[in-house]
Design a protein around this motif. Structure first.
Motif, PDB file in Angstrom:
ATOM      1  N   GLY A 132      34.390 115.528  21.079  1.00 24.73           N
ATOM      2  CA  GLY A 132      34.622 114.138  20.700  1.00 24.73           C
ATOM      3  C   GLY A 132      33.417 113.263  20.968  1.00 24.73           C
ATOM      4  N   ARG A 133      32.717 113.539  22.080  1.00 24.20           N
ATOM      5  CA  ARG A 133      31.506 112.776  22.389  1.00 24.20           C
ATOM      6  C   ARG A 133      30.376 113.127  21.425  1.00 24.20           C
ATOM      7  NH1 ARG A 133      33.436 113.258  27.846  1.00 24.20           N
ATOM      8  NH2 ARG A 133      32.367 115.247  28.168  1.00 24.20           N
ATOM      9  N   TRP A 134      30.321 114.409  21.007  1.00 22.44           N
ATOM     10  CA  TRP A 134      29.317 114.768  19.998  1.00 22.44           C
ATOM     11  C   TRP A 134      29.523 113.943  18.733  1.00 22.44           C
ATOM     12  CZ3 TRP A 134      30.100 120.838  20.107  1.00 22.44           C
ATOM     13  CH2 TRP A 134      29.710 121.319  21.372  1.00 22.44           C
ATOM     14  N   LEU A 135      30.785 113.665  18.423  1.00 24.55           N
ATOM     15  CA  LEU A 135      31.115 112.909  17.209  1.00 24.55           C
ATOM     16  C   LEU A 135      30.897 111.406  17.380  1.00 24.55           C
ATOM     17  CD1 LEU A 135      34.399 114.615  16.011  1.00 24.55           C
ATOM     18  CD2 LEU A 135      32.363 114.293  14.627  1.00 24.55           C
ATOM     19  N   SER A 136      31.547 110.826  18.364  1.00 26.57           N
ATOM     20  CA  SER A 136      31.599 109.372  18.482  1.00 26.57           C
ATOM     21  C   SER A 136      30.351 108.765  19.097  1.00 26.57           C
ATOM     22  CB  SER A 136      32.826 108.951  19.294  1.00 26.57           C
ATOM     23  OG  SER A 136      32.759 109.466  20.611  1.00 26.57           O
ATOM     24  N   GLU A 137      29.689 109.511  19.986  1.00 21.69           N
ATOM     25  CA  GLU A 137      28.530 108.960  20.685  1.00 21.69           C
ATOM     26  C   GLU A 137      27.213 109.555  20.208  1.00 21.69           C
ATOM     27  OE1 GLU A 137      29.097 109.322  24.900  1.00 21.69           O
ATOM     28  OE2 GLU A 137      31.200 108.785  24.761  1.00 21.69           O
ATOM     29  N   GLY A 138      27.304 110.507  19.295  1.00 21.63           N
ATOM     30  CA  GLY A 138      26.073 111.117  18.814  1.00 21.63           C
ATOM     31  C   GLY A 138      25.370 111.958  19.863  1.00 21.63           C
ATOM     32  N   ARG A 139      26.099 112.419  20.854  1.00 21.37           N
ATOM     33  CA  ARG A 139      25.507 113.242  21.906  1.00 21.37           C
ATOM     34  C   ARG A 139      25.010 114.558  21.321  1.00 21.37           C
ATOM     35  NH1 ARG A 139      28.252 111.872  26.756  1.00 21.37           N
ATOM     36  NH2 ARG A 139      27.376 113.694  27.800  1.00 21.37           N
ATOM     37  N   ILE A 140      23.889 115.045  21.833  1.00 22.34           N
ATOM     38  CA  ILE A 140      23.328 116.324  21.382  1.00 22.34           C
ATOM     39  C   ILE A 140      23.710 117.390  22.398  1.00 22.34           C
ATOM     40  CG2 ILE A 140      21.237 117.611  20.849  1.00 22.34           C
ATOM     41  CD1 ILE A 140      19.957 114.989  20.006  1.00 22.34           C
ATOM     42  N   PRO A 141      24.423 118.447  21.968  1.00 22.70           N
ATOM     43  CA  PRO A 141      24.875 119.478  22.904  1.00 22.70           C
ATOM     44  C   PRO A 141      23.711 120.313  23.440  1.00 22.70           C
ATOM     45  CG  PRO A 141      26.062 119.576  20.801  1.00 22.70           C
ATOM     46  CD  PRO A 141      24.886 118.689  20.597  1.00 22.70           C
ATOM     47  N   HIS A 142      24.022 121.122  24.461  1.00 23.60           N
ATOM     48  CA  HIS A 142      23.071 122.108  24.936  1.00 23.60           C
ATOM     49  C   HIS A 142      22.719 123.040  23.788  1.00 23.60           C
ATOM     50  CE1 HIS A 142      22.992 121.135  29.154  1.00 23.60           C
ATOM     51  NE2 HIS A 142      24.305 121.109  29.213  1.00 23.60           N
ATOM     52  N   PRO A 143      21.513 123.615  23.805  1.00 24.52           N
ATOM     53  CA  PRO A 143      21.096 124.492  22.696  1.00 24.52           C
ATOM     54  C   PRO A 143      22.099 125.589  22.370  1.00 24.52           C
ATOM     55  CG  PRO A 143      19.221 124.015  24.117  1.00 24.52           C
ATOM     56  CD  PRO A 143      20.434 123.428  24.791  1.00 24.52           C
ATOM     57  N   ARG A 144      22.669 126.247  23.392  1.00 25.09           N
ATOM     58  CA  ARG A 144      23.591 127.347  23.100  1.00 25.09           C
ATOM     59  C   ARG A 144      24.858 126.841  22.424  1.00 25.09           C
ATOM     60  NH1 ARG A 144      24.148 126.390  28.590  1.00 25.09           N
ATOM     61  NH2 ARG A 144      26.285 126.112  29.363  1.00 25.09           N
ATOM     62  N   HIS A 145      25.294 125.617  22.779  1.00 25.33           N
ATOM     63  CA  HIS A 145      26.477 125.048  22.143  1.00 25.33           C
ATOM     64  C   HIS A 145      26.159 124.579  20.720  1.00 25.33           C
ATOM     65  CE1 HIS A 145      28.154 124.140  26.409  1.00 25.33           C
ATOM     66  NE2 HIS A 145      28.505 125.346  25.992  1.00 25.33           N
ATOM     67  N   ARG A 146      24.944 124.054  20.517  1.00 25.98           N
ATOM     68  CA  ARG A 146      24.535 123.669  19.162  1.00 25.98           C
ATOM     69  C   ARG A 146      24.561 124.877  18.238  1.00 25.98           C
ATOM     70  NH1 ARG A 146      20.300 120.567  21.675  1.00 25.98           N
ATOM     71  NH2 ARG A 146      18.741 122.103  21.062  1.00 25.98           N
ATOM     72  N   MET A 147      23.962 125.971  18.705  1.00 29.15           N
ATOM     73  CA  MET A 147      23.878 127.174  17.874  1.00 29.15           C
ATOM     74  C   MET A 147      25.267 127.736  17.577  1.00 29.15           C
ATOM     75  SD  MET A 147      20.556 129.052  19.560  1.00 29.15           S
ATOM     76  CE  MET A 147      20.705 130.445  18.436  1.00 29.15           C
TER      77      MET A 147
END
Length: 255
Positions: free
Chosen positions: A31-46
Motif C-alpha cells: 500500500g505504501r508502494w502505491l500511495s506514497e511512491g515508496r521504492i522497495p528493496h531491490p529483491r522486492h522490486r524484482m
C-alpha cells in the motif's frame, strides 16, 4: 503515488494483498508502494515485477536514473526503510536536515565533485529528506557538535536560514536534536561521524563516512561498538529543548 504500479495491478488482476503474499511482505507495505511512491528493496522490486510481468524500470523508473553514488545506494535502501535513525555529526549538519543552500556550500567546499555533478548530488540529498515528511516517518535523533552551528558554511545568510530550518524541524514530534556544547573536552564523537538505523525487523545497521566513500556496517560486534560511541556522544549532549534554545541563540549571531 505510483500510477504505473496501480495500472499493473489492475491489468493483472492482483490486489495489494495478493501481491504482498507473492512477494513476501505485509499488504500495508505494498500500500505504501502505491500511495506514497515508496521504492522497495531491490529483491522486492524484482519479485514484484516478475509477478506482474513487467520490467522493474517500468514500475519504478527512478531506479534507472538514480542520482546518488553507487556506493551510497545500499545505505539509502536501509535509511528509507528504517523506523529510527540515530545520527552524529561533528563537522557539518546531517544531510537529512540540510537546506539546499547549506548542502550546496558543503558539496562545493569539499572540492571532490566536478561542478557538473553538484546539482545532481544536491537533488539526491534533498530527495532523501522526503522520508521525514511521510505519514510514518522514522524517528530521527541527531547529535551535533556546537562547532557545526558556528562554522560559516556558505556565509551568514546561509547559516541563519539553516539554523532557523533546524528549529522548525525540532517542532516535529519525530525529530530530536541534541548539541554537544563546546565546553566538553575529548569525547567519542571526535573519532568521526556515524549513523545507526533500526530496521523494521529490529536489526541494527551502521553507516560510517570518510573522505572517499561511506561504509555500511552490519556485523554485530561492529554495530555494538558504534552503539557504545552513540551512548557516549548522547550522554555529553544537552537536552533537546536546551539544544533548541542554543540553536536559536547562535542563529541570531549570523547577521
Amino acid at each position: 503515488m505510483n500510477d504505473a504500479l496501480r495500472v499493473a495491478l489492475g491489468e493483472t488482476g492482483h490486489t495489494t494483498e495478493s501481491l504482498a503474499e507473492r512477494v513476501g511482505v505485509d499488504p500495508k507495505t505494498v500500500g505504501r508502494w502505491l500511495s506514497e511512491g515508496r521504492i522497495p528493496h531491490p529483491r522486492h522490486r524484482m519479485s514484484a515485477a516478475e509477478v506482474l510481468g513487467r520490467d522493474v524500470g517500468d514500475i519504478w523508473p527512478d531506479t534507472s536514473r538514480r542520482r546518488e553514488p553507487v556506493w551510497f545506494r545500499p545505505w539509502q535502501e536501509i535509511e528509507r526503510e528504517a523506523v529510527s535513525l540515530r545520527s552524529f555529526e561533528s563537522l557539518v549538519l546531517p544531510g537529512l536536515l540540510q537546506t539546499e543552500a547549506y548542502a550546496r556550500a558543503v558539496l562545493t567546499g569539499a572540492g571532490t565533485l566536478p561542478r557538473a555533478d553538484i546539482d545532481r548530488h544536491i537533488g539526491a540529498r534533498l530527495a532523501r529528506q522526503g522520508i521525514l515528511r511521510r505519514e510514518d516517518p522514522p524517528q530521527l535523533t541527531a547529535v551535533i557538535d556546537e562547532g557545526v552551528l558556528r562554522r560559516p558554511v556558505g556565509g551568514p545568510e546561509t547559516m541563519r536560514e539553516q539554523l532557523h530550518a533546524l528549529v522548525a524541524a525540532c517542532a516535529e514530534p519525530h525529530v530530536r536534536i541534541h548539541v554537544v556544547p563546546s565546553s566538553v573536552g575529548a569525547y567519542a564523537g571526535l573519532n568521526g561521524p556515524f549513523v545507526i538505523a533500526a530496521c523494521p525487523d529490529h536489526r541494527l545497521a551502521g553507516y560510517l563516512d570518510n573522505q572517499l566513500q561511506g561504509q555500511v556496517v552490519s556485523d554485530v560486534d561492529e554495530v555494538a561498538a558504534i552503539m557504545a560511541a552513540w551512548e557516549n556522544v548522547r550522554g555529553e549532549a544537552l537536552s533537546h529543548w536546551q539544544s533548541v534554545d542554543l540553536i536559536r541563540e547562535v542563529a541570531e549571531t549570523w547577521s
